[in-house]
Write a protein that holds these residues in place. Structure first.
Motif, PDB file in Angstrom:
ATOM      1  N   PHE A  46       1.227  -3.262  -2.605  1.00  0.00           N
ATOM      2  CA  PHE A  46       2.216  -2.240  -2.892  1.00  0.00           C
ATOM      3  C   PHE A  46       3.391  -2.329  -1.932  1.00  0.00           C
ATOM      4  CE2 PHE A  46      -1.578  -0.488  -4.852  1.00  0.00           C
ATOM      5  CZ  PHE A  46      -1.082  -0.015  -6.051  1.00  0.00           C
ATOM      6  N   GLU A  47       4.565  -2.042  -2.473  1.00  0.00           N
ATOM      7  CA  GLU A  47       5.788  -1.978  -1.667  1.00  0.00           C
ATOM      8  C   GLU A  47       5.774  -0.677  -0.864  1.00  0.00           C
ATOM      9  OE1 GLU A  47       8.191  -4.323  -1.626  1.00  0.00           O
ATOM     10  OE2 GLU A  47       7.175  -5.564  -3.124  1.00  0.00           O
ATOM     11  N   ASP A  48       6.522  -0.669   0.229  1.00  0.00           N
ATOM     12  CA  ASP A  48       6.595   0.515   1.078  1.00  0.00           C
ATOM     13  C   ASP A  48       7.058   1.741   0.289  1.00  0.00           C
ATOM     14  OD1 ASP A  48       5.919  -1.259   3.083  1.00  0.00           O
ATOM     15  OD2 ASP A  48       7.923  -1.328   3.950  1.00  0.00           O
ATOM     16  N   TRP A  49       8.076   1.567  -0.548  1.00  0.00           N
ATOM     17  CA  TRP A  49       8.623   2.695  -1.302  1.00  0.00           C
ATOM     18  C   TRP A  49       7.606   3.249  -2.301  1.00  0.00           C
ATOM     19  CZ3 TRP A  49       9.094   2.443  -6.589  1.00  0.00           C
ATOM     20  CH2 TRP A  49       9.065   1.166  -7.167  1.00  0.00           C
ATOM     21  N   GLU A  50       6.689   2.392  -2.772  1.00  0.00           N
ATOM     22  CA  GLU A  50       5.655   2.862  -3.696  1.00  0.00           C
ATOM     23  C   GLU A  50       4.641   3.736  -2.954  1.00  0.00           C
ATOM     24  OE1 GLU A  50       5.527  -0.696  -6.961  1.00  0.00           O
ATOM     25  OE2 GLU A  50       4.767  -1.148  -4.949  1.00  0.00           O
ATOM     26  N   LEU A  51       4.296   3.338  -1.727  1.00  0.00           N
ATOM     27  CA  LEU A  51       3.388   4.152  -0.917  1.00  0.00           C
ATOM     28  C   LEU A  51       4.035   5.493  -0.589  1.00  0.00           C
ATOM     29  CD1 LEU A  51       1.935   1.483   1.548  1.00  0.00           C
ATOM     30  CD2 LEU A  51       1.059   2.209  -0.677  1.00  0.00           C
ATOM     31  N   ASP A  52       5.321   5.455  -0.265  1.00  0.00           N
ATOM     32  CA  ASP A  52       6.079   6.669  -0.008  1.00  0.00           C
ATOM     33  C   ASP A  52       6.006   7.606  -1.219  1.00  0.00           C
ATOM     34  OD1 ASP A  52       8.278   8.182   1.529  1.00  0.00           O
ATOM     35  OD2 ASP A  52       9.274   7.731  -0.378  1.00  0.00           O
ATOM     36  N   LYS A 100      -4.325   7.881   4.816  1.00  0.00           N
ATOM     37  CA  LYS A 100      -4.484   6.421   4.839  1.00  0.00           C
ATOM     38  C   LYS A 100      -3.184   5.724   4.442  1.00  0.00           C
ATOM     39  CE  LYS A 100      -9.437   6.479   4.316  1.00  0.00           C
ATOM     40  NZ  LYS A 100     -10.610   6.232   3.496  1.00  0.00           N
ATOM     41  N   LEU A 101      -2.455   6.322   3.506  1.00  0.00           N
ATOM     42  CA  LEU A 101      -1.153   5.753   3.137  1.00  0.00           C
ATOM     43  C   LEU A 101      -0.172   5.876   4.298  1.00  0.00           C
ATOM     44  CD1 LEU A 101      -0.689   7.029  -0.535  1.00  0.00           C
ATOM     45  CD2 LEU A 101      -1.577   4.826   0.236  1.00  0.00           C
ATOM     46  N   LEU A 102      -0.176   7.023   4.967  1.00  0.00           N
ATOM     47  CA  LEU A 102       0.686   7.193   6.140  1.00  0.00           C
ATOM     48  C   LEU A 102       0.334   6.177   7.227  1.00  0.00           C
ATOM     49  CD1 LEU A 102       0.780  11.104   6.333  1.00  0.00           C
ATOM     50  CD2 LEU A 102       2.736   9.598   5.897  1.00  0.00           C
ATOM     51  N   ALA A 103      -0.959   5.956   7.451  1.00  0.00           N
ATOM     52  CA  ALA A 103      -1.398   4.978   8.450  1.00  0.00           C
ATOM     53  C   ALA A 103      -0.921   3.569   8.081  1.00  0.00           C
ATOM     54  CB  ALA A 103      -2.917   5.006   8.598  1.00  0.00           C
ATOM     55  N   GLU A 104      -0.900   3.275   6.798  1.00  0.00           N
ATOM     56  CA  GLU A 104      -0.423   1.962   6.361  1.00  0.00           C
ATOM     57  C   GLU A 104       1.067   1.811   6.646  1.00  0.00           C
ATOM     58  OE1 GLU A 104      -0.246  -1.890   4.719  1.00  0.00           O
ATOM     59  OE2 GLU A 104      -1.893  -0.708   5.561  1.00  0.00           O
ATOM     60  N   LEU A 105       1.847   2.873   6.425  1.00  0.00           N
ATOM     61  CA  LEU A 105       3.277   2.805   6.743  1.00  0.00           C
ATOM     62  C   LEU A 105       3.490   2.652   8.249  1.00  0.00           C
ATOM     63  CD1 LEU A 105       4.883   5.406   4.294  1.00  0.00           C
ATOM     64  CD2 LEU A 105       4.893   2.903   4.135  1.00  0.00           C
ATOM     65  N   MET A 156      -0.269  -8.743  -7.637  1.00  0.00           N
ATOM     66  CA  MET A 156      -0.196  -7.708  -8.637  1.00  0.00           C
ATOM     67  C   MET A 156       1.273  -7.592  -9.072  1.00  0.00           C
ATOM     68  SD  MET A 156      -1.969  -3.895  -8.503  1.00  0.00           S
ATOM     69  CE  MET A 156      -1.677  -3.694  -6.804  1.00  0.00           C
ATOM     70  N   THR A 157       1.487  -7.435 -10.352  1.00  0.00           N
ATOM     71  CA  THR A 157       2.843  -7.339 -10.881  1.00  0.00           C
ATOM     72  C   THR A 157       3.401  -5.930 -10.681  1.00  0.00           C
ATOM     73  OG1 THR A 157       2.207  -6.630 -13.097  1.00  0.00           O
ATOM     74  CG2 THR A 157       2.261  -9.029 -12.686  1.00  0.00           C
ATOM     75  N   LYS A 158       4.696  -5.801 -10.856  1.00  0.00           N
ATOM     76  CA  LYS A 158       5.334  -4.485 -10.776  1.00  0.00           C
ATOM     77  C   LYS A 158       4.739  -3.546 -11.827  1.00  0.00           C
ATOM     78  CE  LYS A 158       9.866  -2.252 -10.901  1.00  0.00           C
ATOM     79  NZ  LYS A 158       9.419  -1.100 -11.639  1.00  0.00           N
ATOM     80  N   ASP A 159       4.492  -4.056 -13.024  1.00  0.00           N
ATOM     81  CA  ASP A 159       3.905  -3.228 -14.077  1.00  0.00           C
ATOM     82  C   ASP A 159       2.507  -2.743 -13.698  1.00  0.00           C
ATOM     83  OD1 ASP A 159       6.162  -3.469 -15.632  1.00  0.00           O
ATOM     84  OD2 ASP A 159       5.353  -5.110 -16.841  1.00  0.00           O
ATOM     85  N   GLU A 160       1.720  -3.599 -13.097  1.00  0.00           N
ATOM     86  CA  GLU A 160       0.373  -3.197 -12.676  1.00  0.00           C
ATOM     87  C   GLU A 160       0.448  -2.123 -11.587  1.00  0.00           C
ATOM     88  OE1 GLU A 160      -2.226  -7.249 -13.414  1.00  0.00           O
ATOM     89  OE2 GLU A 160      -0.823  -7.190 -11.726  1.00  0.00           O
ATOM     90  N   ARG A 161       1.377  -2.286 -10.646  1.00  0.00           N
ATOM     91  CA  ARG A 161       1.535  -1.274  -9.594  1.00  0.00           C
ATOM     92  C   ARG A 161       1.970   0.053 -10.203  1.00  0.00           C
ATOM     93  NH1 ARG A 161       4.516  -5.498  -7.306  1.00  0.00           N
ATOM     94  NH2 ARG A 161       6.376  -4.170  -7.223  1.00  0.00           N
ATOM     95  N   THR A 162       2.821  -0.003 -11.210  1.00  0.00           N
ATOM     96  CA  THR A 162       3.277   1.218 -11.885  1.00  0.00           C
ATOM     97  C   THR A 162       2.110   1.926 -12.564  1.00  0.00           C
ATOM     98  OG1 THR A 162       5.478   0.297 -12.209  1.00  0.00           O
ATOM     99  CG2 THR A 162       4.844   2.112 -13.657  1.00  0.00           C
ATOM    100  N   VAL A 163       1.221   1.168 -13.163  1.00  0.00           N
ATOM    101  CA  VAL A 163       0.042   1.763 -13.807  1.00  0.00           C
ATOM    102  C   VAL A 163      -0.807   2.505 -12.764  1.00  0.00           C
ATOM    103  CG1 VAL A 163      -2.140   1.237 -14.973  1.00  0.00           C
ATOM    104  CG2 VAL A 163      -0.018   0.178 -15.755  1.00  0.00           C
ATOM    105  N   TYR A 164      -0.976   1.909 -11.593  1.00  0.00           N
ATOM    106  CA  TYR A 164      -1.734   2.591 -10.532  1.00  0.00           C
ATOM    107  C   TYR A 164      -1.045   3.883 -10.106  1.00  0.00           C
ATOM    108  CZ  TYR A 164      -5.195  -1.049  -9.766  1.00  0.00           C
ATOM    109  OH  TYR A 164      -6.240  -1.909  -9.906  1.00  0.00           O
TER     110      TYR A 164
END
Length: 100
Positions: A38-44, A74-79, A1-9
């Motif tokens: 997703f990058e860690d900072w995006e989940l954060d 679930k995001l916290l568990a992923e981190l 997934m591209t950075k732009d696609e992650r931004t859309v999410y």
């Protein structure tokens, strides 16, 4: 997934959180199915978005609040799985400062 696609999410999540529709359920399911992209900072950032929009969720009832809490957990568990104790510690500190 591209950075732009992650931004859309990320923007879709911000759109879905304060609405009292099925949007949060749909968007969170799609994000969770692509967690590895997703990058860690995006989940954060998504975890923080859940906290920012909590006051709006009070009007939506327990279902919206529960869905946001499940998603955030679930995001916290992923981190945790990724071993990002530094981010988890910062999130915990911020939550304590905000009284969450």
């Amino acid at each position: 997934m591209t950075k732009d696609e992650r931004t859309v999410y990320a923007f879709a999540l911000r759109y879905a959180l304060p609405r009292h529709t099925y949007a949060l359920s749909i968007v969170s399911r799609e994000i969770l199915s692509r967690l590895n992209d997703f990058e860690d900072w995006e989940l954060d950032g998504m975890i923080r978005d859940c906290w920012i929009y909590y006051p709006a969720l009070d009007c939506g009832g327990d279902i919206d609040r529960r869905k946001a809490d499940e998603f955030k957990n679930k995001l916290l568990a992923e981190l945790v799985r990724r071993g990002r104790d530094d981010l988890l510690s910062r999130i915990k500190d911020e939550a304590e400062r905000r009284g969450l």
